[in-house]
Design a protein around this motif. Sequence first.
Motif, PDB file in Angstrom:
ATOM      1  N   ASN A 220      31.855 -43.320 -20.946  1.00  0.00           N
ATOM      2  CA  ASN A 220      31.508 -42.840 -22.290  1.00  0.00           C
ATOM      3  C   ASN A 220      32.745 -42.616 -23.130  1.00  0.00           C
ATOM      4  O   ASN A 220      32.767 -42.897 -24.333  1.00  0.00           O
ATOM      5  CB  ASN A 220      30.685 -41.563 -22.194  1.00  0.00           C
ATOM      6  CG  ASN A 220      29.296 -41.795 -21.632  1.00  0.00           C
ATOM      7  OD1 ASN A 220      28.779 -42.902 -21.722  1.00  0.00           O
ATOM      8  ND2 ASN A 220      28.697 -40.769 -21.047  1.00  0.00           N
ATOM      9  N   LYS A 236      23.606 -42.459 -30.314  1.00  0.00           N
ATOM     10  CA  LYS A 236      24.335 -41.341 -29.720  1.00  0.00           C
ATOM     11  C   LYS A 236      25.486 -41.005 -30.658  1.00  0.00           C
ATOM     12  O   LYS A 236      26.006 -41.875 -31.384  1.00  0.00           O
ATOM     13  CB  LYS A 236      24.849 -41.694 -28.338  1.00  0.00           C
ATOM     14  CG  LYS A 236      25.790 -42.890 -28.292  1.00  0.00           C
ATOM     15  CD  LYS A 236      26.216 -43.191 -26.862  1.00  0.00           C
ATOM     16  CE  LYS A 236      27.154 -44.405 -26.825  1.00  0.00           C
ATOM     17  NZ  LYS A 236      27.569 -44.714 -25.439  1.00  0.00           N
ATOM     18  N   THR A 237      25.877 -39.756 -30.692  1.00  0.00           N
ATOM     19  CA  THR A 237      26.922 -39.311 -31.612  1.00  0.00           C
ATOM     20  C   THR A 237      28.225 -40.023 -31.316  1.00  0.00           C
ATOM     21  O   THR A 237      28.680 -40.084 -30.174  1.00  0.00           O
ATOM     22  CB  THR A 237      27.120 -37.785 -31.502  1.00  0.00           C
ATOM     23  OG1 THR A 237      25.914 -37.131 -31.909  1.00  0.00           O
ATOM     24  CG2 THR A 237      28.259 -37.335 -32.398  1.00  0.00           C
ATOM     25  N   PHE A 269      23.789 -37.614 -33.850  1.00  0.00           N
ATOM     26  CA  PHE A 269      22.518 -37.744 -33.131  1.00  0.00           C
ATOM     27  C   PHE A 269      22.058 -36.391 -32.604  1.00  0.00           C
ATOM     28  O   PHE A 269      22.828 -35.651 -31.994  1.00  0.00           O
ATOM     29  CB  PHE A 269      22.700 -38.726 -31.965  1.00  0.00           C
ATOM     30  CG  PHE A 269      21.439 -38.987 -31.187  1.00  0.00           C
ATOM     31  CD1 PHE A 269      20.469 -39.830 -31.686  1.00  0.00           C
ATOM     32  CD2 PHE A 269      21.225 -38.376 -29.959  1.00  0.00           C
ATOM     33  CE1 PHE A 269      19.304 -40.081 -30.979  1.00  0.00           C
ATOM     34  CE2 PHE A 269      20.061 -38.618 -29.243  1.00  0.00           C
ATOM     35  CZ  PHE A 269      19.096 -39.469 -29.754  1.00  0.00           C
ATOM     36  N   TYR A 275      18.282 -38.067 -36.593  1.00  0.00           N
ATOM     37  CA  TYR A 275      19.681 -38.505 -36.509  1.00  0.00           C
ATOM     38  C   TYR A 275      20.108 -39.066 -37.862  1.00  0.00           C
ATOM     39  O   TYR A 275      19.289 -39.272 -38.774  1.00  0.00           O
ATOM     40  CB  TYR A 275      19.878 -39.544 -35.400  1.00  0.00           C
ATOM     41  CG  TYR A 275      19.001 -40.763 -35.506  1.00  0.00           C
ATOM     42  CD1 TYR A 275      19.408 -41.886 -36.234  1.00  0.00           C
ATOM     43  CD2 TYR A 275      17.767 -40.805 -34.866  1.00  0.00           C
ATOM     44  CE1 TYR A 275      18.611 -43.012 -36.329  1.00  0.00           C
ATOM     45  CE2 TYR A 275      16.961 -41.933 -34.953  1.00  0.00           C
ATOM     46  CZ  TYR A 275      17.382 -43.027 -35.683  1.00  0.00           C
ATOM     47  OH  TYR A 275      16.598 -44.140 -35.777  1.00  0.00           O
TER      48      TYR A 275
END
Length: 402
Positions: A220, A236-237, A269, A275
């Motif tokens: 990640n 996802k952020t 997110f 989001y």
Amino acid sequence: MNYMIIDLAAQQPTIKSLGDYLFARQGDNRRPLPVWFRQSGQPFALDGYSVEWDQTDSGNNPLTVSGTTIAGAAVGQVIFYFPARAFAVAGTVTGHFLIKKADDGTVISSIDLTFEVTKDNVLMNIDTTPFMNDWEAFKTSIKNDTDGLQSQIDGFNSTIAGANSTAQSIEALVNANQVAKSSDLDSYLKNNVDGTVNGIVTANDFKNQSGDSFNTLKANVDQLITPQVQSSIPLKTGPFLYNLSDLDADQKPPYLSTADYNGYGYVIFRDSQNYIINFPVSGWVLNVINGSKTWSNNSGIMVAWNETVKKGSTLQLVPNSDTVRFEVNLRGEHLCTKGSLSQGAMSFIDILENAIHGLYLEYSYNSSSCVLTINKMSELLNGTYSENTTDSIQLGVVIYGQ
């Protein structure tokens, strides 16, 4: 000859100093000033107009002079000769040009000009104070929005830089074989009653008590450091790279210039129903709240500019362009109004020398084809109301999303 350019329709002057155009000493007579009058950047034809100079000197003495003008080689060019009275009193002189047409009473004034009269020479410059108006406030608000967005991006960049440094340190330790093997760990633990480990430990993977994998965490972090172009924006952020042609249909901004077909953005997110996807260069933002998706653009995107239209004309717009700003150039005026295309009508009003000048547009908008059709144009000018005028106007359209 070097002409001073004065745009009669400009919101802000394009000349900051006029020292290159005028030099004279106190009491001089017939000092020439080459002037090129323009309107919205185009030469302004002076046929049928007279040019006057209206000033007030440092002693509050008013003076209006016609001067003597000689036409230049191009449309809108004149050489204006100032009489000695314009330079009679030392100090600051404030004035402006008046462009007049006798047959219909038209009077167009220039921006304010100031010059200092001394016993040696005359220094002239532009006074921009009268033009710090709503246009400047509008630009300031856009700059504030941009600065706020830049601050968010800087925060992401800082986070990425920190993660990059951590990942590089971990990678260096792994490459240098400075961590123990699992067998070494087992042997070490057997020889430590309290189970405490001192030193470096190596393994294929590590997990905490909740079962979170170190290898997954590192993957990640690597994605944050070097985002890859993907066929759909990951929910996802974090930042992402995009190619417009590869994005899912519901993730594509309503309109992008060719230069913005490739770029970067970032996601904030919370969950699959809430989001934000931000495209900072173009200004587009996709807000998803409880599954409902809305596109917006605080800075606005110009999709049409100076289009010549009249009753029956059509304009091709883009999807998700319900909120718009119309900009009209008509009879030397620049008029703006903002609203929703679903209204079906827009009104433009201005005050000209104690008289109201109004323009009313009725239109229909086909949201499927994104075509805007002008159905009616009515004008109120000098107290006279014209229904369904056939005159053409110059129309621009800026969209702000839904």
